[in-house]
Design a protein around this motif. Sequence first.
Motif, PDB file in Angstrom:
ATOM      1  N   MET B   1       6.099  88.632  14.939  1.00 21.98           N
ATOM      2  CA  MET B   1       6.478  89.556  13.867  1.00 21.98           C
ATOM      3  C   MET B   1       7.952  89.917  14.003  1.00 21.98           C
ATOM      4  SD  MET B   1       4.285  92.831  15.322  1.00 21.98           S
ATOM      5  CE  MET B   1       4.687  94.001  14.024  1.00 21.98           C
ATOM      6  N   PHE B  65       0.116  84.248  13.604  1.00 22.57           N
ATOM      7  CA  PHE B  65      -0.086  85.695  13.709  1.00 22.57           C
ATOM      8  C   PHE B  65      -1.242  86.142  12.812  1.00 22.57           C
ATOM      9  CE2 PHE B  65       0.713  90.160  12.929  1.00 22.57           C
ATOM     10  CZ  PHE B  65       1.255  90.643  14.109  1.00 22.57           C
ATOM     11  N   LYS B  69      -4.361  87.903  14.391  1.00 25.82           N
ATOM     12  CA  LYS B  69      -4.389  89.369  14.275  1.00 25.82           C
ATOM     13  C   LYS B  69      -4.838  89.900  12.913  1.00 25.82           C
ATOM     14  CE  LYS B  69      -2.527  91.689  17.130  1.00 25.82           C
ATOM     15  NZ  LYS B  69      -3.108  92.384  18.305  1.00 25.82           N
ATOM     16  N   LEU B  70      -4.757  89.081  11.889  1.00 30.94           N
ATOM     17  CA  LEU B  70      -5.008  89.611  10.536  1.00 30.94           C
ATOM     18  C   LEU B  70      -6.010  88.750   9.765  1.00 30.94           C
ATOM     19  CD1 LEU B  70      -1.260  90.340   9.651  1.00 30.94           C
ATOM     20  CD2 LEU B  70      -2.974  92.077  10.173  1.00 30.94           C
TER      21      LEU B  70
END
Lengths: 110, 110
Positions: B1, B65, B69-70
Motif C-alpha cells: 500500500m 494486497f 487483505k481485501l
Amino acid sequence: MVFDHVALVSKDISNSIDWYVKEWSAKILYQDETWGLIELNGTKLAFVTPNQHPAHICFEINEKFILEKLNKNTFKPHRDGSSSCYIRDPDGNFIEFLFWPNKGEKNERT
Amino acid sequence: MVFDHVALVSKDISNSIDWYVKEWSAKILYQDETWGLIELNGTKLAFVTPNQHPAHICFEINEKFILEKLNKNTFKPHRDGSSSCYIRDPDGNFIEFLFWPNKGEKNERT
C-alpha cells in the motif's frame, strides 16, 4: 511545504494504533494517551483525541515560507522542539504548518 | 500500500481549488463540480462534495494486497479505469483502497 502527516481523530489512541498495526502492519513511531503517530509504508498517520486537536493535514515548512506566507500567524511550541500553527481552508478543513527551528539544512528542501 | 491522496469535503469544489491555487500555489490535476484533485508540492489533495464521498485518506494497492487483505470487499469501478473500496477504522475514519487494474508493472511497488 512538504507533506508531513495526516491526523485522524480517535476516541482511544491505543485502540486505533492496535488496529492499524494488526490490520495494516503499521509501525508505531510514538504513542501516549492523547497523541499517536504511526507509519504506514512510509506515510505518517497521526491520531489526536477529540478535545486536543482537530483532524488535519500537516505540511512541514521552513523559515522562508513562514516569512513569506505565515508572518501574521502565531506558532505554538510543541514538547518535541517543533512548533506549528493551524489555518482553515474555505470549508473549515484544518491545515497544520509544522516548523522545526533547529533542523538546519534539512529545511532547505521545503 | 502506497499513499495516494487525502480527500477533504468541500461544499464548492471550484472555490476550494481557487483558494489552494491562490494561497498555496497548488496545481490543478482535475476539476469538475463534484470532484477535484490538486497537487501541493508533490502531494495529492482531493476535494469531494458532501453527498458524493466522505473525507478519506487513500492508499493505492495491488492485486496481491487485494487477495491477501481485501478479498471480501467489493471494489467499485471509477470512470478513469481505476476501482476502489472504502473501509472504516475503529473511529469511523474512512480509508480508500485504490486499484488500477491495467497499471501493469507499476503496481509491483505496492
